[in-house]
Motif scaffolding. Structure first.
Motif, short mmCIF file in Angstrom:
data_model
loop_
_atom_site.label_atom_id
_atom_site.label_comp_id
_atom_site.label_asym_id
_atom_site.label_seq_id
_atom_site.Cartn_x
_atom_site.Cartn_y
_atom_site.Cartn_z
N LYS A 1 1.51 -65.76 37.96
CA LYS A 1 1.94 -64.39 37.35
C LYS A 1 3.36 -64.36 36.56
O LYS A 1 3.53 -63.90 35.53
N TYR A 2 4.26 -65.14 37.25
CA TYR A 2 5.50 -65.19 36.71
C TYR A 2 5.52 -65.96 35.48
O TYR A 2 6.41 -65.66 34.70
N TRP B 1 1.28 -54.69 34.19
CA TRP B 1 0.88 -55.67 32.93
C TRP B 1 1.10 -54.57 31.87
O TRP B 1 0.76 -53.52 31.87
N GLU C 1 5.66 -63.49 32.52
CA GLU C 1 6.76 -62.38 32.60
C GLU C 1 7.60 -62.93 31.26
O GLU C 1 8.46 -64.11 31.37
N LEU D 1 1.44 -65.50 42.84
CA LEU D 1 2.64 -65.24 42.17
C LEU D 1 3.19 -66.10 41.05
O LEU D 1 3.85 -65.82 40.18
N GLU D 2 3.06 -67.26 41.39
CA GLU D 2 4.05 -68.30 40.26
C GLU D 2 3.07 -68.34 39.03
O GLU D 2 3.68 -68.42 38.10
N LYS E 1 10.95 -54.33 39.59
CA LYS E 1 11.79 -54.43 38.47
C LYS E 1 11.96 -53.01 37.81
O LYS E 1 13.40 -52.88 37.25
N SER F 1 7.33 -57.94 37.18
CA SER F 1 6.90 -58.08 38.54
C SER F 1 7.61 -57.12 39.46
O SER F 1 7.98 -55.97 39.01
N PHE F 2 6.96 -57.21 40.61
CA PHE F 2 7.23 -55.97 41.74
C PHE F 2 8.85 -55.57 41.68
O PHE F 2 9.62 -56.47 41.88
N TYR G 1 3.46 -59.49 31.88
CA TYR G 1 3.62 -59.02 33.18
C TYR G 1 5.21 -58.74 33.60
O TYR G 1 6.18 -59.14 33.18
N GLU H 1 3.75 -53.68 40.75
CA GLU H 1 3.77 -54.60 39.47
C GLU H 1 2.77 -54.21 38.39
O GLU H 1 1.97 -53.45 38.74
#
Length: 316
Positions: free
Chosen positions: A67-68, A101, A71, A64-65, A86, A83-84, A81, A99
């Protein structure tokens, strides 16, 4: 209507006038009656489809870090990206259980739209991710423009009316991951009922139950495609431009049965947008005594901005 009609793009491309007209009639009728079709004969091959799914699974499996880090703030989620939870449907407070892309348009640096579009985001951990994404984007765009040529003929327009708006348009390829459901969702589903913003949407990944379409009797019907089919639907921009002659249909992605909560779902919609300066003013030949003009004049860029605010991706 209880089923999504199936059409074959090879009819339109056959060089046979009767087969070409058959496709125009079939897709026009389907888009007037329910706004959805399943399409065979598109420009994606099995190898590209398989590689794209492999790359998006690899991306969504990253920590997750990581993927963040992809963003990008300040661009309304247009690239990279998101995130989940949003994004939410218009009028909903609960975030969708997904989530995703965004790949965006590829234009030459001397294009008049080059400064308008954010750069695509490169994923350092996956060297093939962006290469495969770009190829899929371009094949889906080619398919979408061909479909719009058929719709132009159905509407009594020049066959290539939409070409000037679709090429270099603000289209988005959105690989989506609906993760396993780990606890009882409160009023949230994988994608709440909505209409799409754009001209048309081309969807990969409608095999198996989940996607539902609301017919004109208000009933929800399953939209399930064959493995070699894309599901294509009318978006709000095209519905508006045609004074609702071609109908943007409400659809949703429902949560699976409880016994399947532990599984992921992947789908890949291509949202075909025009260039921002396209006028969405109602076409004159879609207005008559029985069908008065329903919408105020607006550009595609103005309409998109309004809807991104509605979705919570742009904060006023």
């Amino acid at each position: 209507m209880q089923n999504i009609p199936s059409v074959d793009l090879r009819d339109f491309l056959s060089g046979n006038p009767e087969r070409k007209q058959k496709f125009v009639n079939e897709i026009g009728k389907a888009f007037e009656e329910i706004g959805f079709v399943a399409l065979k004969g598109h420009f994606l091959d099995d190898k590209l489809v398989g590689e794209l799914y492999g790359e998006i699974r690899n991306f969504f499996s990253l920590p997750l870090e990581t993927k963040y880090g992809y963003e990008i703030p300040g661009i309304g989620g247009q690239r990279g990206y998101v995130s989940f939870g949003k994004e939410h449907a218009k009028g909903k407070k609960e975030g969708d259980l997904k989530e995703f892309w965004h790949f965006g348009q590829y234009v030459d640096k001397d294009s008049k739209y080059a400064k308008e579009y954010p750069d695509n985001v490169e994923v350092a951990e996956l060297p093939r991710f962006n290469i495969v994404g770009k190829e899929a984007y371009q094949m889906l765009e080619k398919t979408g423009i061909t479909v719009l040529q058929a719709l132009a003929l159905h509407l009594g327009l020049d066959e290539f009316y939409f070409d000037r708006y679709g090429y270099e348009g603000n289209s988005i390829l959105r690989p989506i991951h609906y993760p396993p459901i780990t606890s009882e969702p409160e009023n949230a589903i994988r994608a709440a009922a909505h209409g799409d913003i754009n001209l048309i949407t081309l969807l990969m990944g409608a095999q198996g139950r989940g996607l539902q379409v609301q017919n004109h009797d208000g009933e929800w019907i399953d939209a399930i495609a064959e493995p070699d089919e894309l599901v294509i639907n009318v978006g709000d921009m095209l519905s508006r431009h045609t004074n609702n002659r071609l109908k943007s249909t409400i659809h949703q992605v429902v949560n699976p049965p409880r016994e399947l909560w532990g599984t992921s779902r992947y789908s890949i919609p291509f949202f075909m947008h025009p260039v921002s300066d396209m006028r969405l003013d109602v076409l004159e030949n879609c207005i008559d005594a029985e069908n008065p003009k329903l919408y105020d004049d607006i550009s595609a860029g103005e309409f998109l901005y309004e809807r991104l605010v509605d979705l919570g991706l742009i904060k006023k």
